[in-house]
Scaffold this motif. Structure first.
Motif, PDB file in Angstrom:
ATOM      1  N   GLY A 166     -13.822   1.284   5.192  1.00 22.98           N
ATOM      2  CA  GLY A 166     -12.999   0.434   4.332  1.00 22.98           C
ATOM      3  C   GLY A 166     -13.468   0.452   2.895  1.00 22.98           C
ATOM      4  N   GLU A 167     -14.787   0.411   2.714  1.00 23.60           N
ATOM      5  CA  GLU A 167     -15.333   0.447   1.352  1.00 23.60           C
ATOM      6  C   GLU A 167     -15.035   1.790   0.686  1.00 23.60           C
ATOM      7  OE1 GLU A 167     -19.169  -2.547   2.007  1.00 23.60           O
ATOM      8  OE2 GLU A 167     -19.339  -0.395   2.422  1.00 23.60           O
ATOM      9  N   ARG A 173     -11.375   1.910  -0.288  1.00 22.28           N
ATOM     10  CA  ARG A 173     -11.133   1.086  -1.472  1.00 22.28           C
ATOM     11  C   ARG A 173     -11.604   1.805  -2.728  1.00 22.28           C
ATOM     12  NH1 ARG A 173     -13.222  -3.285   0.177  1.00 22.28           N
ATOM     13  NH2 ARG A 173     -15.319  -3.036  -0.696  1.00 22.28           N
ATOM     14  N   ARG A 214      -9.025   4.380  -3.514  1.00 23.77           N
ATOM     15  CA  ARG A 214      -7.792   3.746  -3.998  1.00 23.77           C
ATOM     16  C   ARG A 214      -7.960   3.298  -5.446  1.00 23.77           C
ATOM     17  NH1 ARG A 214      -6.324  -1.262  -4.572  1.00 23.77           N
ATOM     18  NH2 ARG A 214      -8.024  -2.138  -3.325  1.00 23.77           N
ATOM     19  N   GLN A 257      -2.997  -1.883  -3.302  1.00 21.77           N
ATOM     20  CA  GLN A 257      -2.888  -1.902  -1.854  1.00 21.77           C
ATOM     21  C   GLN A 257      -1.431  -1.794  -1.427  1.00 21.77           C
ATOM     22  OE1 GLN A 257      -4.888  -5.393  -0.377  1.00 21.77           O
ATOM     23  NE2 GLN A 257      -6.908  -4.416  -0.378  1.00 21.77           N
ATOM     24  N   SER A 287      -5.300  -4.002   3.681  1.00 26.87           N
ATOM     25  CA  SER A 287      -6.298  -4.997   3.312  1.00 26.87           C
ATOM     26  C   SER A 287      -7.313  -5.209   4.433  1.00 26.87           C
ATOM     27  CB  SER A 287      -5.607  -6.321   2.972  1.00 26.87           C
ATOM     28  OG  SER A 287      -6.570  -7.326   2.695  1.00 26.87           O
ATOM     29  N   GLU A 343      -9.711  -2.230   4.592  1.00 25.61           N
ATOM     30  CA  GLU A 343     -10.673  -2.223   3.488  1.00 25.61           C
ATOM     31  C   GLU A 343     -11.763  -3.288   3.663  1.00 25.61           C
ATOM     32  OE1 GLU A 343      -8.893  -2.394  -0.352  1.00 25.61           O
ATOM     33  OE2 GLU A 343      -7.981  -0.404  -0.202  1.00 25.61           O
TER      34      GLU A 343
END
Length: 255
Positions: free
Chosen positions: A5-6, A9, A12, A19, A34, A37
């Protein structure tokens, strides 16, 4: 350990995508993005690759995402001499050969030269042997005083062009080794340098008492599924005027 998730992110944010925009592109809910992440939802391998595809994540980093999510890497990294890449290697060789009598070379993501055609050889003869020890780096060849730098008439322009290319590359796919090379060879000299050009910025090389004007194009594989192919590019140099073209064509006739 960094979670999937990190990492997603980070990609992104690097791509400057919200998101919501990522969710729409990947055909999932913004809430799901969400949750992934924040680590509240464990994505499947297919979901990791779907999100990575929308974020244009390089294959090497897609493997990293999969590992972080608990899955095996999807993309192999084979040397160009591997049997599985024989067709791709032959294609590279054909492109290089077909571009003669003009110079062309293949380099990887850190600008290390992988292959060249014969038209590059006369230029390498003028380079310090220290710079020709593997891996031979294109940035060093172009900017080091022991390489082409003393031959380049418009070195400030060339340095600026190289700098812009490396910055774009690092923005698209961060690489610590390439960033260190940029800091060493390019960053100190970039401030205050401007380029004026109507069409193209040529590299002007003084060789054998004449000035050769060259511009280049970059070619990459369109749909690579191997990390090596994803990271290599062909740089092909073309004469920018009739006099430069004649130099290369006459050299071929003489041989």
């Amino acid at each position: 350990m960094t979670t999937v998730g990190e990492l997603l992110r980070e990609w992104r944010q690097l791509r400057r995508v919200s998101q919501l925009d990522l969710a729409i592109a990947a055909d999932v809910s913004a809430r799901h993005v969400s949750l992934v992440e924040t680590g509240k939802s464990n994505p499947s391998a297919a979901m990791v690759l779907r999100l990575a595809d929308q974020l244009d994540v390089p294959l090497r980093d897609r493997n990293r995402l999969l590992l972080a999510a608990g899955f095996a890497p999807r993309y192999a990294e084979r040397p160009l001499g591997d049997d599985a890449l024989s067709a791709a290697k032959r294609a590279l060789e054909r492109v290089l050969r077909a571009h003669e009598p003009y110079p062309a070379l293949v380099f990887d993501r850190q600008w290390n030269i992988v292959m060249t055609n014969r038209a590059v050889d006369p230029f390498l003869e003028r380079v310090s042997p220290e710079l020709l020890k593997p891996p031979v780096n294109l940035l060093r060849l172009g900017l080091d005083p022991r390489g082409f730098a003393p031959l380049v008439v418009n070195l400030a322009d060339v340095r600026k062009v190289f700098g812009a290319r490396v910055r774009r590359q690092l923005a698209a796919s961060p690489d610590p080794e390439l960033a260190a090379l940029y800091d060493e060879l390019l960053a100190p000299a970039e401030e205050g340098v401007s380029i004026e050009s109507d069409v193209l910025i040529p590299m002007i090389i003084r060789l054998d008492g004449r000035e050769l004007r060259l511009f280049s194009t970059i070619t990459t594989f369109g749909t690579p599924q191997d990390i090596t192919l994803d990271e290599v590019a062909i740089e092909s140099y073309y004469p920018a005027d009739a006099e430069s073209a004649a130099h290369f064509e006459n050299r071929t006739v003489a041989q």
